[in-house]
Design a protein around this motif. Sequence first.
Motif, PDB file in Angstrom:
ATOM      1  N   LYS A   1       0.848  -1.201   0.000  1.00 41.46           N
ATOM      2  CA  LYS A   1       0.000   0.000   0.000  1.00 41.46           C
ATOM      3  C   LYS A   1       0.880   1.245   0.000  1.00 41.46           C
TER       4      LYS A   1
ATOM      5  N   ARG B   1       0.923   5.650  -0.454  1.00 37.89           N
ATOM      6  CA  ARG B   1       0.164   6.906  -0.381  1.00 37.89           C
ATOM      7  C   ARG B   1       0.952   7.948  -1.159  1.00 37.89           C
TER       8      ARG B   1
ATOM      9  N   ALA C   1      -4.441   6.487  -2.024  1.00 40.77           N
ATOM     10  CA  ALA C   1      -3.880   5.211  -1.587  1.00 40.77           C
ATOM     11  C   ALA C   1      -3.821   4.250  -2.770  1.00 40.77           C
TER      12      ALA C   1
ATOM     13  N   TYR D   1      -2.932   0.352  -3.965  1.00 39.76           N
ATOM     14  CA  TYR D   1      -2.713  -1.031  -3.560  1.00 39.76           C
ATOM     15  C   TYR D   1      -2.135  -1.779  -4.765  1.00 39.76           C
TER      16      TYR D   1
END
Length: 317
Positions: A176, A178, A184, A186
């Motif tokens: 993950k 940011r 965000a 994934y």
Amino acid sequence: MPDLDARALAAAPELLTDWLLTVGLRILLIVVLAVLLRWVALRGISRLVRRTVESGERLRDSGRAARVLATATGAMNERRVQRTETLGSVLRSIVTVLVYGVAALMVLDVLRVPIGPALASAGVAGVALGFGAQSLVKDVLSGMFMLVEDQYGVGDVVDVGDAVGTVEQVTLRVTKLRDGSGVAWYIRNGEIVRVANKSQGWSTAIVDLPVAMGQDLDRVQQVVAEAVQGLYADEDFRELLLEEPTVAGVEQVVGATVTIRVVAKTAPNEHLGVQRAIRERVLTAFEAAGVRAPLPYPGVPGAPGASGTPGTIAGTV
């Protein structure tokens, strides 16, 4: 028939005793050995994890550069604990499945249960499952190698191709991130082909300082050197600078502009702040020493030096 039933009932305790002393004892021995082997393996894994975590504690008391580099490379306690505990958990699960799986097959063999057809069926099912879950297996294996090789960890700023951002979570299947906009991401570990880690090792701050042609360059470089030495001695930058900044000398000459380059090795992702601090310190030093700035807009009214007055470095560094 009644006599046969009576003889069978009379022989039952003896048969049961024989079974317990032969087959039952073998099954009990297999189970005990499996439990003991698993306990020894898990104990060894736990000891290995603990030693790996404790081996980084010595770096906390080392010198300035070693301490910063230890933090940068993930050798400090928090990151080491996270990585080793994850690997330890995976190893414990693998050991448990292997030991108990082999023990179960050995028990079935002792009970004379035909395990050949079961193994063949399991093999066919495993092949089918492997084709269906090959992406999952790829993600998990990639995640394990990433953890073992310490390619990145939580808090690192990385570029994985599809996204650039700060790592918030690392699992065996996904990572993950940011990004700078707060989004965000994934990303499956199996899809990460390359990783550019901007938080490992160190960063390099490069500052180019333009000055006007015709000045004493040795004196100018001396002013720059004294300014960056003062920055290195500042307590606020003790954990940001790995070593004293270096005045590389004249980088280029373009027209009436001479560019002096300063190079500094910094803690990861701290180069931008160090660059701003170097510019501020050198700007102040240039103004105090009377170092002239280049003339970026010759002949333009209001520009530095346009009316024949020497300009200063203010606004150009």
